[in-house]
Design an enzyme around this catalytic site. Structure first.
Site, PDB file in Angstrom:
ATOM      1  N   THR A 173       1.061  -1.695  -0.108  1.00 51.81           N
ATOM      2  CA  THR A 173       0.409  -0.205  -0.061  1.00 51.81           C
ATOM      3  C   THR A 173       0.668   1.027   0.185  1.00 51.81           C
ATOM      4  OG1 THR A 173      -1.527   1.074   0.764  1.00 51.81           O
ATOM      5  CG2 THR A 173      -0.557   0.530   2.689  1.00 51.81           C
TER       6      THR A 173
ATOM      7  N   HIS B  14      -6.033  -0.424   4.845  1.00 52.11           N
ATOM      8  CA  HIS B  14      -5.038   1.369   4.300  1.00 52.11           C
ATOM      9  C   HIS B  14      -6.793   1.920   5.214  1.00 52.11           C
ATOM     10  CE1 HIS B  14      -3.215   4.292   2.056  1.00 52.11           C
ATOM     11  NE2 HIS B  14      -3.651   5.213   3.224  1.00 52.11           N
TER      12      HIS B  14
ATOM     13  N   CYS C 288      -3.621   8.482   7.197  1.00 52.00           N
ATOM     14  CA  CYS C 288      -4.369   6.968   7.378  1.00 52.00           C
ATOM     15  C   CYS C 288      -2.658   5.889   7.956  1.00 52.00           C
ATOM     16  CB  CYS C 288      -3.651   6.686   5.264  1.00 52.00           C
ATOM     17  SG  CYS C 288      -5.722   7.468   4.332  1.00 52.00           S
TER      18      CYS C 288
END
Lengths: 204, 162
Positions: B22, B45, B28
């Site tokens: 990711t 994620h 995040c």
């Protein structure tokens, strides 16, 4: 994910028109800053895209870019939106080289310069949006980050919380006599505001 | 190597080799789960912490991978379908930074995300083996499914093992 909003040809035309006005006034301001006589622009590419796809549109998502955003609100209509201006790192370096003295520049000066350029560009697009919707928008002071495109977009989406799952993407290149400045403006509306914006612009 | 990209507000699981990656974690949080014995990995994620806080009405349709409290149970469930056992699953987490410097929020989105990730993992009885969190830079997280190795890379600072 919410349902994909309608993206008719009329809506895209309206966005193209808005992007033309925005990039025109941004280019005029940048031209004055750069002391360039000649600046040309491409016809902007416009699209409405799901947020998940955005990092891919900003080049290699892992490459560093400069991102400046302003938050903006029209109190009468409850339209809340974020304008984000993303600039490639090569364009960032070019602007720093052109606009700051070659010696004794500090990182703080560079960041401040970038924030100001971002503010001018995002402000130009916000004026264009005001013009097209006949509404005035109040905006917050600009915020800057230089990092991976994906991280910047993700963080803004998270921090502003109210955003829709879709946003408006306006991609443009401003050519100066020496170098192309590649930038993308993203407009992130709050939930439901995308339809309201189009209605204000007079398109179904 | 067979690679699956996990986008923003997305999750994926994989068995026996390959790579889950990711790109661009800011505020995040990336959560890499791994069951060594079954050779099953999972990567999420998450964008926000708490689905209950952001959903106006419970009936509203939403993407469970967007929120920490709903993404993690789903990730574990999907791993179990590939043969993982919850009691063997371990976690590594990364992200939760403050990209735009200090703002007026007493507690930033990143910190809130991290707190919810840790709390949800605790409820699932999944131990956190390592963290690379906070700061003011973005991160890319990779999980090598053959060994469970996790790496973190940042702009200008290269890649390191977590």
């Amino acid at each position: 994910m919410d349902e994909m909003p309608k993206v008719t040809e009329d809506r895209l035309d309206m966005l193209r028109e808005m992007a033309n006005i925005g990039v025109g006034s941004a280019a005029t301001s940048l031209s004055a800053m750069l002391n360039e006589e000649k600046i040309t622009m491409d016809v902007p590419q416009v699209a409405v895209e799901p947020i998940q796809e955005i990092p891919e549109h900003l080049g290699a998502p892992e490459d560093a870019v400069g991102g400046v955003y302003i938050e903006s609100i029209n109190e009468d209509t409850d339209i809340d939106l974020i304008l984000l201006f993303v600039l490639s790192l090569s364009s960032v370096r070019y602007l720093i080289k052109r606009l700051l003295p070659p010696e004794n520049t500090t990182e703080e000066m560079e960041l401040s310069l970038l924030t100001e350029v971002g503010n001018i560009v995002a402000g130009s697009y916000l004026s264009a949006l005001s013009f097209m919707t006949d509404r005035s928008f109040q905006s917050s002071p600009p915020k800057l980050a230089v990092d991976m495109a994906g991280a910047i977009v993700g963080t803004i989406i998270a921090e502003t919380v109210t955003t829709d799952d879709y946003l408006i993407l306006l991609k443009t290149t401003i050519q100066t006599e020496q170098e192309d400045i590649e930038g993308t403006v993203l407009i992130l509306p709050n939930q439901g505001a995308l339809d309201s914006l189009f209605n204000l612009m007079g398109v179904e | 190597m067979e690679t699956i990209k996990v986008k923003i507000a997305d999750l994926a699981v994989k068995k026996e080799g390959g790579l889950l990656v990711t790109i661009g974690l800011g505020s995040c949080v990336g959560i890499a789960l791994y069951d060594e014995q079954a050779e099953v990995g999972g990567l999420a994620h998450v964008l926000l912490s708490d689905s209950k806080q952001f959903m106006k009405k419970p009936s509203e349709k939403y993407n469970p991978a967007k929120f920490a409290d709903t993404a993690l149970p789903l990730l574990v469930e999907n791993m179990e379908k590939l043969g993982a056992k919850r009691s063997r699953v371990v976690a590594k987490i990364a992200g939760g930074s403050k990209l735009f410097g200090d703002n007026s929020n007493v507690m930033g989105i990143g910190e809130r995300n991290l707190e919810m990730v840790r709390k949800t993992l605790k409820e699932l009885n999944i131990p956190v083996l390592a963290e690379d969190v906070g700061g003011s830079h973005g991160r890319t997280m990779k999980l090598y499914v053959d060994t469970g190795k996790v790496t973190i890379s940042t702009v200008g600072r290269g890649e390191k093992r977590l």
